[in-house]
Every structure is written in C-alpha cells, then in structure tokens.
Design an enzyme around this catalytic site. Structure first.
Site: not given
Ligand code: NAD
Ligand code: UDP
Length: 319
Positions: A90, A101, A144
């Site tokens: 979701k 949007g 994911y």
């Molecule tokens: P993280 O888990 O530290 O950060 C994700 C943030 O999103 C958190 O602050 C969390 O509270 C917030 N979040 C989660 N669900 C939410 C929701 N429904 N509504 C509002 N906020 C929400 O992860 P990260 O490593 O900082 O990753 C950030 C983004 O980069 C993510 O989208 C992740 O898929 C992508 N990404 C990261 C990596 C990596 O190696 N760090 C690799 C590929 C992709």
C-alpha cells in the site's frame, strides 16, 4: 527558493536529503509516519524557519503547494518491509498514486526512489536499466519488489497520460551514518556486531555480492536527476559499481574496527539475490558529472564512527 516535499524525510536517506536541500537554500517539508524514521534524525534542522515536519501516512491523500516532490516513503530493510507486507505494498502503490495525483494537481516535478530490487535475483550482470529483472511475484520480497515495480509503472503512465514531470531512480544498496542500528541491513548489522564484540552473522556462505554506495553519493545523484531535462524520466541506476561478497564486507569491518568478533554462518533467507552490481553508464552520461566518490573503506570509517558514538552515548545515559 523552491518549496520541496520529501516523503519519508525522517528516514536514513530522507534525513540526509532534507539537510542537503535546506543547505542549498530551499524550503523543505518533511512528511513521515515514523514507521522506520525518527524525529532525532531531523531534530537538528528544526530551528531552520524553512524546514517543516508533518506526521502523515503517504497512503492517505495529502494536499500542499510544492514545486518538487521526492517520494522516499517506504521501509527499505527486508526485516521492516516484511513486517507488514500488505502495508508495504500500500505504501508503494497508494503512496505513488497520492503523490503523483498531488504532482499533477500542482504541476510539481516528482522523483521516485525505486530500487535495484526491481531486478530481483538478476540473471544479467551488471544490471543495466533495460534489463526487466527476475522477480518472484509471490515470494517473501515480493511486497517490496512488486510494490516498487508497480510504482514505476504508475510514474511512467502518469507521465505519458497526464504529462506529469517524473523522474525514476533505481537505488542500489546505500549505507552511512543515520542508518538504524537494528534495522537488519547488512552494513549496520555487521558494524554493530563488530563494535559490541558479538558474532558477525553471515547469511549463507557469504559469497553473495552487493555493491555499496555511500549516502552522500546517492543524495548528489538524486538532486542531479531532479534537475535533468523534463523529457528524461529514467529509470536510472544510482549506485557504486564496486562489488563485494558479504564475507569481504565482514572482513573489512573487522579490520577497521579492530574487533575480536568471530564470523558465524546462518541460514540464507528465501529469494536472497546472489549478485548485484549497477551498470551506471547512463547515470554518468546524464547526471552532469555525477560519479560515486566515496570508496567502501572510507564510507565505512564514517559509519563506524557514527555507530561507535551512538553506543558510547547510550552507555553514558544508561550509567
Ligand atoms: P528508511 O526505512 O530509513 O526510510 C523510509 C522512511 O519512510 C522512514 O522514515 C519511514 O518512517 C517512512 N515511511 C514508511 N512508510 C511510510 C508511510 N506509509 N507514510 C509515510 N512515511 C512512511 O529507508 P531508507 O534507506 O532511507 O530508504 C528511503 C527510500 O529509498 C525508500 O523508498 C527505499 O525503498 C529506497 N531505497 C533505499 C535503498 C537503501 O539501500 N537505503 C536502496 C534502494 C531503495
Ligand atoms: N546479510 C547477512 N547478514 C546480516 C544481514 C544481511 O549476511 O546480518 C546478507 C543478506 O542475506 C544479503 C546481504 O547481506 O545477502 C544484503 O542484505 P541487506 O538486508 O542489507 O540488503 P538486500 O538483501 O536488500 O540487498
């Protein structure tokens, strides 16, 4: 001055991005539901009058006037995104629909934080953007991987059908200060284990590979991608192509920390990709001089020092 919304701004990558965007003279709104993020990662920014934080879940619509949106909201560690797989889907899918949007309504440019996981357990190595991937649609990681793949499709279709200015980046394993010490990802796990003299837990034989990017290189790539021409939407790989086995990573961390920790082997989780390395030729061509600058050992030294201070602070508070 641009007004910029960062969803997931209290997370590991988001907190670095908010800081960098503020330092560049932008107004930044950080939206987060604090599932894996923390206020402490952005608390030092709160004195800045051009920084705002909003507690909001990206699966619900949100209205604000902004010029740009970086859509990062989504747990990134396998342990966290598998905790509630339906919620993860979701967050990726409804979150993308809500933010697209919003971008459509206010004419904002929007960047999607996609992932190397869209390639699944890749059969082509290194992975170029035109590779469609090898993903188990019903496996442990599918919430994911498929959520992010669906989000990419939404981004492309909002661009083609509605003219929304979109950018898609595929992020490869990124590490650095402000990762959560217990979020289950390999770099934070190994460093915390080494600093605490605990066994280093290698899953499987440790011959699986990843290519680790330091967080400042990612943030630089994200900002450069946002400023590319409107007709360039990606997807584009952003990562450091130097590849390591998990065994090599563990050995580097033991060496840099001077730890006495022993390496132990544990079962390999299902669908764990055996290899991963980005082909970054497109990023080098399109992102105006971008290239990863921080080598693994240099980035590990900074990250080790961050976790070391965290452990020391905690032991002082616990006294
Ligand atoms: P993280 O888990 O530290 O950060 C994700 C943030 O999103 C958190 O602050 C969390 O509270 C917030 N979040 C989660 N669900 C939410 C929701 N429904 N509504 C509002 N906020 C929400 O992860 P990260 O490593 O900082 O990753 C950030 C983004 O980069 C993510 O989208 C992740 O898929 C992508 N990404 C990261 C990596 C990596 O190696 N760090 C690799 C590929 C992709
Ligand atoms: N891994 C490991 N020990 C750990 C945590 C992870 O050996 O304590 C392995 C994991 O099986 C995977 C690699 O390290 O092969 C990277 O795992 P991570 O969760 O950091 O990221 P992803 O698998 O999503 O790339």
């Amino acid at each position: 001055m641009k007004r910029i919304l960062v969803t997931g701004g209290a997370g590991f990558v988001g907190s670095h991005l908010c800081e960098r965007l503020l330092n560049e003279g932008n107004e930044v709104i950080c939206m987060d539901n604090y599932f894996t993020g923390r206020k402490s990662k952005i608390a030092h920014l709160m004195d800045n009058p051009y920084f705002e934080i909003i507690r909001h879940d990206v699966t619900m619509p949100y209205f604000i006037e902004v010029d740009e949106i970086y859509n990062l909201a989504c747990p990134a560690s396998p342990v966290h995104y598998q905790h509630n797989p339906i919620k993860t889907i979701k967050t990726s899918v409804l979150g993308a629909i809500n933010m697209l949007g919003l971008a459509k309504r206010v004419g904002a440019k929007i960047l999607q934080a996609s992932t190397s996981e869209v390639y699944g357990d890749p059969e082509i190595h290194p992975q170029p953007e035109h590779y469609w991937g090898h993903v188990n649609p019903i496996g442990l990681r599918s919430c994911y991987d498929e959520g992010k793949r669906c989000a990419e499709s939404l981004f492309v279709n909002y661009h083609e059908s509605n003219g929304v200015k979109v950018k898609i980046i595929r992020i490869f394993n990124t590490y650095g200060p402000k990762m959560e010490p217990d979020d289950g990802r390999v770099v934070s796990n190994f460093i915390m284990q080494a600093l605490q003299g605990k066994d280093i837990t290698i899953f499987g034989d440790g011959m699986q590979t990843r290519s680790f990017q330091y967080v400042s290189d990612l943030v630089e790539g994200m900002i450069k991608m946002m400023s590319t021409e409107n007709d360039f939407i990606g997807p584009i790989n952003i990562g450091n192509p130097v590849e390591f086995t998990m065994l090599e990573l563990a050995e580097n961390i033991i060496d840099l920390t001077g730890s006495n920790s022993k390496i132990i082997h544990m079962p390999l989780p299902a669908d764990d990709p055996t290899q991963r390395q980005p082909d970054i030729s497109l990023a080098i061509e399109k992102l105006n001089g971008w290239t990863p600058k921080i080598a693994l050992r240099e980035g590990l030294v900074n990250t080790i020092s961050y976790f070391d201070s965290m452990i020391r602070d905690k032991s002082i508070h616990d006294m």
